[in-house]
Design a protein around this motif. Structure first.
Motif, short mmCIF file in Angstrom:
data_model
loop_
_atom_site.label_atom_id
_atom_site.label_comp_id
_atom_site.label_asym_id
_atom_site.label_seq_id
_atom_site.Cartn_x
_atom_site.Cartn_y
_atom_site.Cartn_z
N ASN A 27 0.95 -1.57 0.26
CA ASN A 27 -0.29 -0.22 0.60
C ASN A 27 0.84 1.40 -0.37
O ASN A 27 1.81 1.17 1.09
N PRO A 28 0.13 2.19 -0.69
CA PRO A 28 1.28 3.48 -0.37
C PRO A 28 0.96 3.77 0.38
O PRO A 28 0.11 4.50 1.42
N ILE A 29 2.13 4.44 0.56
CA ILE A 29 2.21 4.95 2.78
C ILE A 29 2.59 6.92 2.17
O ILE A 29 2.84 7.85 2.90
N LEU A 30 3.03 7.54 0.51
CA LEU A 30 3.44 8.34 0.21
C LEU A 30 3.69 8.69 -0.64
O LEU A 30 4.12 7.99 -1.17
N SER A 31 3.19 10.18 -1.73
CA SER A 31 3.39 10.05 -2.66
C SER A 31 3.39 11.38 -2.66
O SER A 31 2.57 12.57 -2.39
N ILE A 32 4.34 11.96 -3.04
CA ILE A 32 4.61 13.32 -3.44
C ILE A 32 5.26 13.50 -4.89
O ILE A 32 5.56 13.13 -6.10
N ASP A 33 4.17 13.94 -5.96
CA ASP A 33 3.87 14.08 -7.46
C ASP A 33 5.00 15.17 -7.68
O ASP A 33 5.65 14.97 -7.88
N SER A 34 5.36 16.66 -7.02
CA SER A 34 6.68 17.40 -7.21
C SER A 34 7.09 17.93 -5.20
O SER A 34 6.22 18.20 -5.30
N PHE A 35 8.13 17.96 -5.95
CA PHE A 35 9.18 19.09 -4.44
C PHE A 35 10.10 19.11 -4.37
O PHE A 35 11.14 18.02 -5.32
N THR A 36 10.79 20.62 -4.41
CA THR A 36 12.26 20.70 -5.02
C THR A 36 12.14 21.69 -3.61
O THR A 36 11.98 22.55 -3.35
N LEU A 37 13.65 21.23 -3.23
CA LEU A 37 14.76 21.90 -1.85
C LEU A 37 15.84 22.23 -2.45
O LEU A 37 17.25 21.69 -3.18
N HIS A 38 15.98 23.63 -2.42
CA HIS A 38 17.09 24.74 -2.84
C HIS A 38 18.10 24.25 -2.25
O HIS A 38 17.87 24.36 -0.99
N GLU A 39 19.58 24.66 -2.09
CA GLU A 39 20.71 24.56 -1.13
C GLU A 39 20.54 25.67 -1.24
O GLU A 39 19.54 27.12 -1.15
N ARG A 40 20.48 25.86 0.11
CA ARG A 40 20.38 27.22 1.31
C ARG A 40 19.21 27.06 1.92
O ARG A 40 18.92 28.15 2.75
N GLU A 41 18.29 26.92 1.35
CA GLU A 41 16.62 26.82 2.34
C GLU A 41 16.36 26.13 2.87
O GLU A 41 16.85 25.35 3.23
N ASN A 42 15.83 27.31 4.05
CA ASN A 42 15.31 27.14 4.82
C ASN A 42 13.57 26.45 4.99
O ASN A 42 12.62 27.46 4.50
N ILE A 43 13.37 25.29 5.95
CA ILE A 43 12.13 25.29 5.36
C ILE A 43 11.50 24.34 6.57
O ILE A 43 11.82 23.77 7.12
N ALA A 44 10.03 24.38 6.63
CA ALA A 44 9.65 23.44 8.08
C ALA A 44 8.59 22.33 7.03
O ALA A 44 7.27 22.51 6.39
#
Length: 271
Positions: A27-44
């Motif tokens: 069973n799928p437990i996570l499905s990410i269509d699109s995600f980008t993390l850039h260098e030196r980016e801060n996210i929550a």
């Protein structure tokens, strides 16, 4: 590396997910269509229990892998093929559960030095050089716990031990710190010091990926939120746009209100 290649790699995002699906027991437990993390980016990364936050982080650290696709579901600095050693060199991890895994009496500095070997402490076959010890002291000083280097880790307060784990994650000088629920189990004093530690890290040029349930943990330097719900990305965008009563109520499915003060946000339940 040729100059042109170096210039090209410098423009690549740190991480890109495209159609990344993680399956457990069929069973799928996570499905990410699109995600980008850039260098030196801060996210929550924010979401309720069971939303997929832990699996999302394990995708970043390569502890789990998505289903194979013709188009690579994950690129690390533009490359499909990357060694685990490269990931570990780039990313440091702090989790509140690490504290529970320390079951023996060790000087705090040995816990920090263990970060050089991927262990919680220094195993008998591992050699700590003078240079490694200096690295550990610098990391502890940055986190404000340098004076605790020789203290038994089991005698420290929960907040002090958590900052020692921050130093452990820093000891190999990673570019990114993944902080998985870093304030869990802390009293208000401990929370204050951990949040200040996050601000210290961003000031030192480190990228922060914070995983939390609570907007209170989101320091002012974090400008982007990724909201997860039911194993998918519920929303991804600027903090100011997503930390609203309407969005938080929809995310957690209970009536909530957001308050803002001095760059910090807090969550209030409506009774």
């Amino acid at each position: 590396m040729k100059r042109d290649d170096a210039h090209k790699n410098a423009k690549q995002p740190l991480l890109q997910f495209t159609g990344a699906v993680v399956v457990r027991s069929g069973n799928p437990i996570l499905s990410i269509d699109s995600f980008t993390l850039h260098e030196r980016e801060n996210i929550a990364v924010l979401g309720p229990n069971g939303s997929g936050k832990s699996t999302f982080i394990k995708l970043i650290t390569r502890e789990v892998f998505p289903l194979h696709r013709e188009e690579p579901p994950i690129l690390f600095r533009g490359s499909e093929r990357v060694l685990l050693t490269e990931i570990k060199q780039c990313i440091g991890v702090v989790s509140s559960t690490m504290q529970d895994q320390i079951t023996v009496h060790l000087p705090a500095i040995e816990v920090v030095c263990g970060g050089l070997f991927g262990t919680l402490g220094v195993l008998p076959h591992c050699e700590v050089t003078d240079q490694s010890r200096e690295q550990a002291i610098r990391a502890m000083d940055l986190m404000g716990v340098g004076d605790l280097a020789e203290r038994d880790i089991k005698t420290l307060s929960t907040g002090q031990a958590r900052r020692v784990l921050f130093a452990r994650a820093l000891v190999h000088d990673p570019d990114v710190l993944v902080l998985d629920e870093p304030c869990t189990g802390l009293d208000p004093e401990g929370m204050y010091h951990i949040r200040q530690s996050m601000r210290t890290l961003t000031a030192a040029g480190k990228s922060i990926v914070l995983v939390t349930h609570y907007p209170e943990d989101i320091i002012p330097e974090i400008s982007r939120l990724v909201l997860l719900k039911n194993g998918t990305v519920f929303a991804d965008g600027p903090k100011e746009s997503l930390l609203t009563d309407e969005t938080m109520t929809a995310l957690f499915e209970v009536p909530l209100q957001i308050r803002r003060r001095d760059g910090y946000y807090s969550l209030v339940s409506e009774y």
